[in-house]
Motif scaffolding. Sequence first.
Motif, PDB file in Angstrom:
ATOM      1  N   LEU A   1     -13.959 -82.576  12.237  1.00  0.00           N
ATOM      2  CA  LEU A   1     -15.037 -82.570  13.235  1.00  0.00           C
ATOM      3  C   LEU A   1     -14.587 -81.960  14.576  1.00  0.00           C
ATOM      4  CD1 LEU A   1     -18.012 -83.217  13.379  1.00  0.00           C
ATOM      5  CD2 LEU A   1     -17.420 -85.514  14.148  1.00  0.00           C
ATOM      6  N   PRO A   2     -13.429 -82.338  15.135  1.00  0.00           N
ATOM      7  CA  PRO A   2     -12.991 -81.694  16.372  1.00  0.00           C
ATOM      8  C   PRO A   2     -12.763 -80.188  16.200  1.00  0.00           C
ATOM      9  CG  PRO A   2     -11.770 -83.726  16.042  1.00  0.00           C
ATOM     10  CD  PRO A   2     -12.569 -83.483  14.790  1.00  0.00           C
ATOM     11  N   PHE A   3     -12.257 -79.778  15.024  1.00  0.00           N
ATOM     12  CA  PHE A   3     -12.061 -78.348  14.760  1.00  0.00           C
ATOM     13  C   PHE A   3     -13.405 -77.619  14.794  1.00  0.00           C
ATOM     14  CE2 PHE A   3     -11.740 -74.897  11.512  1.00  0.00           C
ATOM     15  CZ  PHE A   3     -10.907 -74.049  12.235  1.00  0.00           C
ATOM     16  N   ILE A   4     -14.391 -78.167  14.099  1.00  0.00           N
ATOM     17  CA  ILE A   4     -15.724 -77.546  14.081  1.00  0.00           C
ATOM     18  C   ILE A   4     -16.322 -77.523  15.486  1.00  0.00           C
ATOM     19  CG2 ILE A   4     -18.114 -77.853  13.288  1.00  0.00           C
ATOM     20  CD1 ILE A   4     -16.960 -78.875  10.632  1.00  0.00           C
ATOM     21  N   ASN A   5     -16.161 -78.602  16.228  1.00  0.00           N
ATOM     22  CA  ASN A   5     -16.728 -78.673  17.578  1.00  0.00           C
ATOM     23  C   ASN A   5     -16.129 -77.650  18.538  1.00  0.00           C
ATOM     24  OD1 ASN A   5     -18.637 -80.635  16.997  1.00  0.00           O
ATOM     25  ND2 ASN A   5     -17.238 -82.303  17.468  1.00  0.00           N
ATOM     26  N   ASN A   6     -14.954 -77.135  18.211  1.00  0.00           N
ATOM     27  CA  ASN A   6     -14.323 -76.109  19.051  1.00  0.00           C
ATOM     28  C   ASN A   6     -14.664 -74.689  18.609  1.00  0.00           C
ATOM     29  OD1 ASN A   6     -13.018 -77.697  21.011  1.00  0.00           O
ATOM     30  ND2 ASN A   6     -11.417 -78.210  19.547  1.00  0.00           N
ATOM     31  N   LEU A   7     -15.446 -74.540  17.557  1.00  0.00           N
ATOM     32  CA  LEU A   7     -15.841 -73.213  17.085  1.00  0.00           C
ATOM     33  C   LEU A   7     -17.108 -72.766  17.807  1.00  0.00           C
ATOM     34  CD1 LEU A   7     -15.405 -73.732  13.229  1.00  0.00           C
ATOM     35  CD2 LEU A   7     -13.863 -72.470  14.761  1.00  0.00           C
ATOM     36  N   GLU A   8     -17.196 -71.468  18.015  1.00  0.00           N
ATOM     37  CA  GLU A   8     -18.446 -70.927  18.567  1.00  0.00           C
ATOM     38  C   GLU A   8     -19.515 -71.008  17.481  1.00  0.00           C
ATOM     39  OE1 GLU A   8     -18.032 -67.019  20.246  1.00  0.00           O
ATOM     40  OE2 GLU A   8     -16.071 -67.512  21.068  1.00  0.00           O
ATOM     41  N   ASP A   9     -20.742 -71.181  17.867  1.00  0.00           N
ATOM     42  CA  ASP A   9     -21.849 -71.279  16.900  1.00  0.00           C
ATOM     43  C   ASP A   9     -21.529 -72.255  15.774  1.00  0.00           C
ATOM     44  OD1 ASP A   9     -23.280 -69.332  18.334  1.00  0.00           O
ATOM     45  OD2 ASP A   9     -22.279 -67.721  17.244  1.00  0.00           O
ATOM     46  N   LYS A  10     -21.074 -73.442  16.148  1.00  0.00           N
ATOM     47  CA  LYS A  10     -20.615 -74.409  15.157  1.00  0.00           C
ATOM     48  C   LYS A  10     -21.673 -74.778  14.122  1.00  0.00           C
ATOM     49  CE  LYS A  10     -21.345 -78.103  18.459  1.00  0.00           C
ATOM     50  NZ  LYS A  10     -20.685 -79.022  19.341  1.00  0.00           N
ATOM     51  N   GLU A  11     -22.939 -74.553  14.436  1.00  0.00           N
ATOM     52  CA  GLU A  11     -24.007 -74.884  13.491  1.00  0.00           C
ATOM     53  C   GLU A  11     -24.045 -73.915  12.307  1.00  0.00           C
ATOM     54  OE1 GLU A  11     -24.874 -73.942  16.824  1.00  0.00           O
ATOM     55  OE2 GLU A  11     -24.439 -75.980  17.487  1.00  0.00           O
TER      56      GLU A  11
ATOM     57  N   ILE B   1     -19.747 -91.862   0.131  1.00  0.00           N
ATOM     58  CA  ILE B   1     -19.404 -92.058   1.540  1.00  0.00           C
ATOM     59  C   ILE B   1     -19.097 -90.718   2.221  1.00  0.00           C
ATOM     60  CG2 ILE B   1     -16.954 -92.549   1.090  1.00  0.00           C
ATOM     61  CD1 ILE B   1     -17.028 -94.509   3.447  1.00  0.00           C
ATOM     62  N   ALA B   2     -18.425 -89.815   1.496  1.00  0.00           N
ATOM     63  CA  ALA B   2     -18.109 -88.498   2.054  1.00  0.00           C
ATOM     64  C   ALA B   2     -19.379 -87.653   2.181  1.00  0.00           C
ATOM     65  CB  ALA B   2     -17.073 -87.787   1.185  1.00  0.00           C
ATOM     66  N   LYS B   3     -20.215 -87.675   1.174  1.00  0.00           N
ATOM     67  CA  LYS B   3     -21.476 -86.925   1.232  1.00  0.00           C
ATOM     68  C   LYS B   3     -22.344 -87.404   2.394  1.00  0.00           C
ATOM     69  CE  LYS B   3     -21.950 -85.875  -3.696  1.00  0.00           C
ATOM     70  NZ  LYS B   3     -22.730 -86.183  -4.907  1.00  0.00           N
ATOM     71  N   LYS B   4     -22.433 -88.727   2.536  1.00  0.00           N
ATOM     72  CA  LYS B   4     -23.250 -89.287   3.618  1.00  0.00           C
ATOM     73  C   LYS B   4     -22.681 -88.917   4.982  1.00  0.00           C
ATOM     74  CE  LYS B   4     -25.368 -93.571   5.334  1.00  0.00           C
ATOM     75  NZ  LYS B   4     -25.794 -92.870   6.502  1.00  0.00           N
ATOM     76  N   TRP B   5     -21.367 -88.978   5.137  1.00  0.00           N
ATOM     77  CA  TRP B   5     -20.745 -88.633   6.411  1.00  0.00           C
ATOM     78  C   TRP B   5     -21.044 -87.177   6.776  1.00  0.00           C
ATOM     79  CZ3 TRP B   5     -17.446 -85.104   8.462  1.00  0.00           C
ATOM     80  CH2 TRP B   5     -16.983 -85.376   9.747  1.00  0.00           C
ATOM     81  N   LYS B   6     -20.910 -86.267   5.805  1.00  0.00           N
ATOM     82  CA  LYS B   6     -21.204 -84.849   6.074  1.00  0.00           C
ATOM     83  C   LYS B   6     -22.676 -84.656   6.431  1.00  0.00           C
ATOM     84  CE  LYS B   6     -18.719 -84.007   2.373  1.00  0.00           C
ATOM     85  NZ  LYS B   6     -18.113 -83.453   1.179  1.00  0.00           N
TER      86      LYS B   6
ATOM     87  N   ASN C   1     -12.768 -93.263   1.590  1.00  0.00           N
ATOM     88  CA  ASN C   1     -12.884 -93.847   2.923  1.00  0.00           C
ATOM     89  C   ASN C   1     -11.801 -93.293   3.856  1.00  0.00           C
ATOM     90  OD1 ASN C   1     -14.305 -95.573   4.665  1.00  0.00           O
ATOM     91  ND2 ASN C   1     -12.718 -97.137   4.460  1.00  0.00           N
ATOM     92  N   VAL C   2     -10.573 -93.197   3.374  1.00  0.00           N
ATOM     93  CA  VAL C   2      -9.474 -92.627   4.162  1.00  0.00           C
ATOM     94  C   VAL C   2      -9.760 -91.161   4.457  1.00  0.00           C
ATOM     95  CG1 VAL C   2      -7.021 -91.991   4.087  1.00  0.00           C
ATOM     96  CG2 VAL C   2      -7.744 -94.259   3.320  1.00  0.00           C
ATOM     97  N   TYR C   3     -10.255 -90.444   3.461  1.00  0.00           N
ATOM     98  CA  TYR C   3     -10.588 -89.024   3.640  1.00  0.00           C
ATOM     99  C   TYR C   3     -11.599 -88.854   4.777  1.00  0.00           C
ATOM    100  CZ  TYR C   3     -12.358 -84.346   2.446  1.00  0.00           C
ATOM    101  OH  TYR C   3     -12.746 -83.026   2.488  1.00  0.00           O
ATOM    102  N   VAL C   4     -12.634 -89.665   4.785  1.00  0.00           N
ATOM    103  CA  VAL C   4     -13.663 -89.568   5.820  1.00  0.00           C
ATOM    104  C   VAL C   4     -13.092 -89.934   7.187  1.00  0.00           C
ATOM    105  CG1 VAL C   4     -15.800 -90.624   6.668  1.00  0.00           C
ATOM    106  CG2 VAL C   4     -15.641 -89.882   4.291  1.00  0.00           C
ATOM    107  N   LYS C   5     -12.429 -91.082   7.279  1.00  0.00           N
ATOM    108  CA  LYS C   5     -11.951 -91.590   8.574  1.00  0.00           C
ATOM    109  C   LYS C   5     -10.767 -90.806   9.131  1.00  0.00           C
ATOM    110  CE  LYS C   5     -14.711 -95.208   8.701  1.00  0.00           C
ATOM    111  NZ  LYS C   5     -15.911 -95.116   9.453  1.00  0.00           N
TER     112      LYS C   5
END
Length: 185
Positions: free
Chosen positions: A99-109, A125-130, A87-91
């Motif tokens: 998530l913010p790091f990925i959102n700042n990458l080009e072609d993040k998909e 919980i981690a699998k579901k979050w991803k 839970n701590v790992y996810v939050k």
Amino acid sequence: MKRLKWAKQKVKWINEWENIIWSDESKFEVFGGDGKRYVWRTPQEKYNPKCLIPTFKSGQESVMIWGCFVKNKLGPLVKLEGKITANVYVKEILEKHLLPFINNLEDKENYIFQEDNAPIHTANIAKKWKEDNNIASLPWPAQSPDLNPIENLWDELERKVRNHRPLPKNQDDLWKILQEEWFKS
């Protein structure tokens, strides 16, 4: 056998490696090493504070961190404190930093997130979050830290910390130096 199978599946990868976000946790000790510390000084410098290596009386102090990188871009460096549950790992790591790091990458998909098989990484919980955040994961063979290039980055960071002057005297000093050296890279 699983490592060999994994490697054979990836042997023809070329450009795919450029889209992997490599991640891991690592522990850095305030007074690491093999216990042998050498100080070269003249007899007149015997008690000069600048020529002494500080000692500690309590248990080994350390700083646990999480970091990631992709191709030629460093991600965040996160100080981990206390018990890290799924839970701590996810939050605290995935939501606040990955998530913010990925959102700042080009072609993040097009990026694939790599993490080892630690229980906090493979928890439901981690699998579901991803899954909920459309983060693809690179399947990882068990017991394979030597395959992760972030281990080389940790080694380089360790060398930079040990060469830093002055050396860290406590966890706060170590954390400041880790951040400084991480973002210099």
